[in-house]
Design an enzyme around this catalytic site. Structure first.
Site, mmCIF file in Angstrom:
data_model
loop_
_atom_site.group_PDB
_atom_site.id
_atom_site.type_symbol
_atom_site.label_atom_id
_atom_site.label_comp_id
_atom_site.label_asym_id
_atom_site.label_seq_id
_atom_site.Cartn_x
_atom_site.Cartn_y
_atom_site.Cartn_z
ATOM 1 N N ASP A 1 -9.973 3.076 2.217
ATOM 2 C CA ASP A 1 -10.043 2.172 3.767
ATOM 3 C C ASP A 1 -10.528 3.344 4.652
ATOM 4 O O ASP A 1 -11.514 2.769 5.424
ATOM 5 C CB ASP A 1 -8.653 2.027 4.052
ATOM 6 C CG ASP A 1 -8.051 0.731 3.197
ATOM 7 O OD1 ASP A 1 -8.799 -0.085 2.784
ATOM 8 O OD2 ASP A 1 -6.691 0.383 3.221
ATOM 9 N N LYS B 1 0.671 -1.233 0.065
ATOM 10 C CA LYS B 1 -0.016 0.076 0.015
ATOM 11 C C LYS B 1 0.919 1.289 -0.126
ATOM 12 O O LYS B 1 0.568 2.193 -0.636
ATOM 13 C CB LYS B 1 -0.745 -0.018 1.160
ATOM 14 C CG LYS B 1 -2.077 -1.016 1.126
ATOM 15 C CD LYS B 1 -3.012 -0.830 2.336
ATOM 16 C CE LYS B 1 -4.026 -1.899 2.142
ATOM 17 N NZ LYS B 1 -5.151 -1.621 3.025
#
Ligand code: ATR
Length: 278
Positions: A102, A66
């Site tokens: 997220d 990420k």
């Protein structure tokens, strides 16, 4: 021609993303396929080049890529740059653009069970997942955020880095446990209590505030020990399936312009995990 989507990560074999995205494509009548690709860190650059060369329309990025993917993209949305992590990439006319769904996914899920305006919130943890959640929760009007973490310097650093001293403070885990009655919402972002350590809990819980909401980002087990204890003390609880569904739905929206049925996504995940969502 069928459009191709996917997720890159390691480990990736047990990812539930293909299940929910392929179902959403079907539900929306789209000729597309989503595939899980196992990519090790030393192959990340090559994998991203491969995504470009093959004209993959969009992909998710998960652990451990990420952060590392950011310099490999053509541009990254500002909030994702601040968070320092990308979990969604869209291929727009050959340019790879990064996003992070997220934090927003967590907050949208939480808003299904609680109005956040003016609420006193405790975040447990100050790792990667907490960063996205803290950054996004701080955008809510009138919110007060306390962060407790085993390593206190990490929560202090997070508040400084985002310049959120006005609305946030760092406290110890012991202090949080003592003052737990003050919190309308408790957000658990650590890996404590995750399978196989299902009897671990990040905080000793003796009481909860009236109408408190406890949200844990863990979905394996479907109900962590912390959530079980909070529920027994009268709290409303929410497990990680909700965040998982919403971060996926927001990625799907970025790729296709369509917002899929999150209840259906949750149901698929819940059935796959063999439990009931709480
Ligand atoms: P993620 O990206 O999943 O958030 P991470 O960045 O490694 O993973 O962060 C893990 C979080 O879980 C951190 O808040 C970590 O606390 P420390 O900063 O003190 O390491 C917390 N954590 C992990 N194992 C823990 C344990 N056994 N007890 C308490 N906290 C723990």
């Amino acid at each position: 021609m069928k459009r191709l989507y996917g997720v890159i990560g390691s480990p990736i074999a047990h990812s539930m993303s293909p299940l929910i995205h392929n179902d959403a494509f079907l539900q929306n009548g789209m000729d597309a396929h989503y595939h899980a690709f196992h990519v090790e860190p030393d192959q990340l650059e090559t994998a991203v080049a491969g995504m470009r060369a093959l004209g993959v329309t969009g992909f998710n990025v998960t652990i451990p890529h990420k952060e590392a993917i950011i310099p490999l993209l053509d541009s990254v949305e500002d909030a994702s740059l601040q968070i320092g992590a990308v979990n969604t990439v869209v291929n727009k006319d050959g340019k790879l653009i990064g996003y992070n769904t997220d934090g927003r996914g967590f907050v949208e899920a939480l808003k299904e069970v609680v109005e956040l305006k003016g609420k006193q919130v405790l975040i447990i943890g100050a790792g990667g997942a907490a960063r996205a959640i803290f950054y996004t929760l701080a955008l809510e009007e009138g919110i007060q955020l306390d962060i407790c973490n085993r390593t206190v310097s990490k929560s202090e650093d997070l508040i400084k880095e985002f310049s959120l001293e006005r609305i946030a403070r760092s406290i110890t885990v012991d202090q949080a446990a003592k003052e737990i009655q003050n919190y309308d919402v408790v957000v658990q972002t650590t890996s404590v209590g995750m399978f196989p350590q299902i009897n671990d809990t990040p905080l000793q819980l003796v009481s909860v505030k009236n109408n408190a909401v406890f949200s844990d980002i863990i979905y394996n087990p479907i109900e962590t020990k912390l959530l079980r204890e909070a529920k027994a003390l009268g709290a409303v609880t929410q497990n990680g399936v909700h965040m998982f569904a919403y971060q996926a739905a927001l990625a799907f929206k970025i790729w296709t312009g369509k917002f899929p049925d999150t209840d259906r996504m949750k149901k698929i995940v819940e059935e796959h995990l063999g439990g009931k969502t709480c």
